[in-house]
Design a protein around this motif. Structure first.
Motif, mmCIF file in Angstrom:
data_model
loop_
_atom_site.group_PDB
_atom_site.id
_atom_site.type_symbol
_atom_site.label_atom_id
_atom_site.label_comp_id
_atom_site.label_asym_id
_atom_site.label_seq_id
_atom_site.Cartn_x
_atom_site.Cartn_y
_atom_site.Cartn_z
ATOM 1 N N ALA A 1 -8.326 8.424 4.318
ATOM 2 C CA ALA A 1 -7.519 7.348 3.753
ATOM 3 C C ALA A 1 -7.132 7.488 2.453
ATOM 4 C CB ALA A 1 -8.407 5.841 4.384
ATOM 5 N N HIS A 5 -3.361 7.888 0.865
ATOM 6 C CA HIS A 5 -3.165 6.881 -0.115
ATOM 7 C C HIS A 5 -2.796 7.601 -1.431
ATOM 8 C CE1 HIS A 5 -2.978 3.080 -2.474
ATOM 9 N NE2 HIS A 5 -3.882 3.608 -3.007
ATOM 10 N N GLN A 89 -7.864 1.030 -5.278
ATOM 11 C CA GLN A 89 -8.455 0.261 -3.885
ATOM 12 C C GLN A 89 -7.453 0.525 -2.836
ATOM 13 O OE1 GLN A 89 -11.073 -1.699 -3.603
ATOM 14 N NE2 GLN A 89 -11.814 -1.070 -5.520
ATOM 15 N N LEU A 90 -8.084 0.575 -1.769
ATOM 16 C CA LEU A 90 -7.198 0.796 -0.542
ATOM 17 C C LEU A 90 -6.899 -0.451 -0.061
ATOM 18 C CD1 LEU A 90 -9.170 3.581 1.385
ATOM 19 C CD2 LEU A 90 -7.330 3.833 0.188
ATOM 20 N N GLU A 91 -5.659 -0.498 0.352
ATOM 21 C CA GLU A 91 -5.133 -1.816 1.110
ATOM 22 C C GLU A 91 -5.744 -1.537 2.488
ATOM 23 O OE1 GLU A 91 -0.828 -3.684 2.087
ATOM 24 O OE2 GLU A 91 -1.136 -2.840 0.022
ATOM 25 N N LEU A 92 -6.541 -2.570 2.970
ATOM 26 C CA LEU A 92 -7.146 -2.442 4.265
ATOM 27 C C LEU A 92 -6.328 -2.856 5.231
ATOM 28 C CD1 LEU A 92 -10.773 -2.192 3.192
ATOM 29 C CD2 LEU A 92 -9.531 -0.359 3.732
ATOM 30 N N LYS A 93 -5.732 -4.107 4.953
ATOM 31 C CA LYS A 93 -4.962 -5.020 5.916
ATOM 32 C C LYS A 93 -3.559 -4.450 5.780
ATOM 33 C CE LYS A 93 -4.231 -8.979 7.971
ATOM 34 N NZ LYS A 93 -4.233 -8.949 9.371
#
Length: 159
Positions: A1, A5, A89-93
């Motif tokens: 991820a 990203h 930060q990863l956008e998980l949604k």
């Protein structure tokens, strides 16, 4: 991820954050590679699976390496951005491409299903069947098969 990203950040001209994201990706990839090699060396059933040799895993390693080199090269002569100490930060949604799930609800019970109706389905209270006796098997008489003799002149020719 983090690898993908980082590619997205590079495409949006955020090269410093892309480098940090790819460094984080490289760290997690090294950890996953160590776990995969340990899994491949364990004894017991399932040892034929070697996750570190799978095509996705091999391509991901080279993708991370190549993208990180590209980001560092472009940051050195185009962007000159500072690499942050913290990984982005990863956008998980996911907010695109996915359908919202519909919550499942049980349908309402029909008025005919009362406790008395459900109790009537008790199989231990079924009536005994005296008429249902197994029939004896009938003897099967052998059939006489016709005597078939091979013929030499069948009319077929091999050319």
């Amino acid at each position: 991820a983090y690898c993908y990203h980082g590619q997205t950040l590079l495409a949006s001209d955020k090269c410093g954050e892309a480098i940090r994201s790819l460094q984080e990706s490289e760290k997690f990839f090294a950890k996953a590679e160590a776990l995969c090699k340990e899994y491949g060396e364990t004894k017991g059933p399932g040892t034929t699976a070697k996750p570190s040799g799978h095509l996705f895993f091999r391509k991901l390693g080279s993708l991370i390496k190549n993208t990180l080199e590209k980001c560092e090269r472009e940051n050195g002569f185009i962007y000159f951005q500072k690499v942050p100490a913290e990984a982005p930060q990863l956008e998980l949604k996911a907010n695109y491409g996915l359908v919202e799930p519909v919550p499942f609800e049980f349908p309402a019970l029909n008025a005919h299903w009362t406790p008395e109706t459900v109790a009537a389905f008790d199989l231990t209270k079924r009536p005994k069947e005296d008429t249902a006796k197994p029939k004896p098997d009938e003897e099967v008489k052998p059939l006489k098969e016709p005597d078939i003799k091979p013929q030499k002149d069948s009319g077929c020719q091999i050319s």
